[in-house]
Design a protein around this motif. Structure first.
Motif, PDB file in Angstrom:
ATOM      1  N   ASN A  45     -49.069  -8.693  -9.194  1.00  0.00           N
ATOM      2  CA  ASN A  45     -48.442  -8.845 -10.479  1.00  0.00           C
ATOM      3  C   ASN A  45     -47.994  -7.657 -10.954  1.00  0.00           C
ATOM      4  O   ASN A  45     -47.963  -7.287 -12.368  1.00  0.00           O
ATOM      5  N   SER A  75     -50.109 -10.851  -5.713  1.00  0.00           N
ATOM      6  CA  SER A  75     -49.557 -11.521  -6.860  1.00  0.00           C
ATOM      7  C   SER A  75     -49.601 -13.121  -7.182  1.00  0.00           C
ATOM      8  O   SER A  75     -49.787 -13.904  -5.949  1.00  0.00           O
ATOM      9  N   THR A  76     -49.928 -13.509  -8.206  1.00  0.00           N
ATOM     10  CA  THR A  76     -50.181 -14.984  -8.533  1.00  0.00           C
ATOM     11  C   THR A  76     -48.875 -15.625  -8.881  1.00  0.00           C
ATOM     12  O   THR A  76     -48.496 -16.668  -9.000  1.00  0.00           O
ATOM     13  N   ASN A  77     -47.905 -14.856  -9.226  1.00  0.00           N
ATOM     14  CA  ASN A  77     -46.609 -15.234  -9.939  1.00  0.00           C
ATOM     15  C   ASN A  77     -45.601 -15.340  -8.760  1.00  0.00           C
ATOM     16  O   ASN A  77     -45.374 -14.505  -8.147  1.00  0.00           O
ATOM     17  N   GLU A  78     -45.333 -16.561  -8.310  1.00  0.00           N
ATOM     18  CA  GLU A  78     -44.403 -17.046  -7.287  1.00  0.00           C
ATOM     19  C   GLU A  78     -42.922 -16.178  -7.338  1.00  0.00           C
ATOM     20  O   GLU A  78     -42.373 -15.815  -6.240  1.00  0.00           O
ATOM     21  N   ARG A  81     -43.521 -12.670  -6.632  1.00  0.00           N
ATOM     22  CA  ARG A  81     -43.788 -12.564  -4.948  1.00  0.00           C
ATOM     23  C   ARG A  81     -42.208 -12.470  -4.519  1.00  0.00           C
ATOM     24  O   ARG A  81     -42.028 -11.743  -3.506  1.00  0.00           O
ATOM     25  N   ALA A  82     -41.297 -13.420  -4.755  1.00  0.00           N
ATOM     26  CA  ALA A  82     -40.221 -13.483  -4.084  1.00  0.00           C
ATOM     27  C   ALA A  82     -39.240 -12.206  -4.388  1.00  0.00           C
ATOM     28  O   ALA A  82     -38.720 -11.487  -3.656  1.00  0.00           O
ATOM     29  N   GLU A  85     -40.698  -9.347  -2.220  1.00  0.00           N
ATOM     30  CA  GLU A  85     -40.356  -9.549  -0.862  1.00  0.00           C
ATOM     31  C   GLU A  85     -38.994  -9.267  -0.706  1.00  0.00           C
ATOM     32  O   GLU A  85     -38.532  -8.595   0.433  1.00  0.00           O
ATOM     33  N   THR A 102     -48.818 -11.261   2.415  1.00  0.00           N
ATOM     34  CA  THR A 102     -49.598 -11.946   1.337  1.00  0.00           C
ATOM     35  C   THR A 102     -50.896 -12.863   1.749  1.00  0.00           C
ATOM     36  O   THR A 102     -51.098 -12.887   3.037  1.00  0.00           O
ATOM     37  N   ASN A 104     -53.375 -16.268   0.728  1.00  0.00           N
ATOM     38  CA  ASN A 104     -53.584 -17.465  -0.216  1.00  0.00           C
ATOM     39  C   ASN A 104     -54.867 -17.531  -0.906  1.00  0.00           C
ATOM     40  O   ASN A 104     -54.931 -18.767  -1.459  1.00  0.00           O
TER      41      ASN A 104
END
Length: 259
Positions: A45, A75-78, A81-82, A85, A102, A104
């Motif tokens: 994050n 990171s736990t915030n999708e 993450r995007a 990336e 990443t 899971n």
């Protein structure tokens, strides 16, 4: 420690100054014999700094076909993450060999991410691994000022650089923290290195010989001080460490990471 550091300061004979880095660099360039280097950037994050760290590492002046940049994003915030990336893909399009990884789960936290990263198939040809936390920004010549030490001395497991806070004058807290870390590097790390004795890995801004890392048992998630744990195990296996006191890596003061 006081006696050793006084001698080091008075005579100016630091351990790393005995190496002929320019000669080693010229030999590598002449023979085109560049070792494969993996650079790991563990992050969680890191909204404020991920672009800076990825950009700095992708700007390292090392042959592009001998460098792999591995972004380990827990990171736990999708949405974040995007974004990370997307930043990696931007550098891929510029010809940098970036691997966005990443998990899971967050088993082992940072140590777990680093351990999993070393298991990737493309790491098998890498001889050295460099680690930068997400708030660190190395200069382009970082690898040229660290890898040659490893090539010159096969007993070296670790080359550690020092940190330079970019916001040390922000307030009293950041200034006090800088003074504390300066003592740690200028005295504790310098004395340990100068006397060929043990000193701890700082968890970032360092280069490990992968063979030594594996010989010591690799990263363990049994402790929250995985960097010191690995250093102790490597030292017990007979590996040597080197602190390079004139090599600085910029970093944001931890005070702001905690508030």
């Amino acid at each position: 420690m006081a006696i050793v550091i006084v001698c080091v300061k008075c005579f100016g004979r630091k351990r790393y100054t005995k190496y002929q880095l320019d000669a080693i660099k010229e030999d590598m360039e002449r023979n085109k014999n560049y070792p494969m280097v993996l650079v790991q950037i563990p992050m969680f994050n890191e909204k404020e700094v991920y672009k800076l760290s990825i950009g700095a590492v992708c700007g390292l002046s090392w042959p592009s076909d001998r460098l792999i940049v591995q972004v380990l994003d827990d990171s736990t915030n999708e949405v974040l993450r995007a974004m990370v990336e997307l930043e990696c893909r931007k550098w891929m399009e510029k010809g940098v060999n970036v691997k966005y990884e990443t998990r899971n789960n967050r088993n082992g936290y940072k140590a777990g991410a680093l351990k999993d990263g070393l298991k990737k198939y493309y790491v098998v040809d890498c001889e050295f691994v460099t680690i930068f936390d997400a708030d660190f920004q190395p200069e382009p010549d970082f690898l040229w000022r660290t890898i040659p030490y490893m090539l010159e001395n096969p007993e070296l497991a670790l080359v550690q650089a020092r940190w330079k806070f970019v916001n040390a004058d922000e307030c009293l807290m950041t200034r006090l923290q800088e003074m504390s870390l300066d003592y740690h590097f200028s005295v504790e790390q310098e004395v340990g290195s100068s006397t060929c004795s043990f000193f701890g890995f700082n968890g970032t801004a360092g280069v490990w010989r992968i063979r030594a890392l594996n010989d010591a048992g690799g990263w363990k998630d049994r402790t929250t001080v995985e960097d010191m744990d690995l250093a102790v195990r490597a030292s017990l296996r007979g590996w040597k460490f080197l602190f390079v006191g004139d090599l600085w890596v910029s970093v944001e003061n931890y005070y702001f990471n905690l508030v």
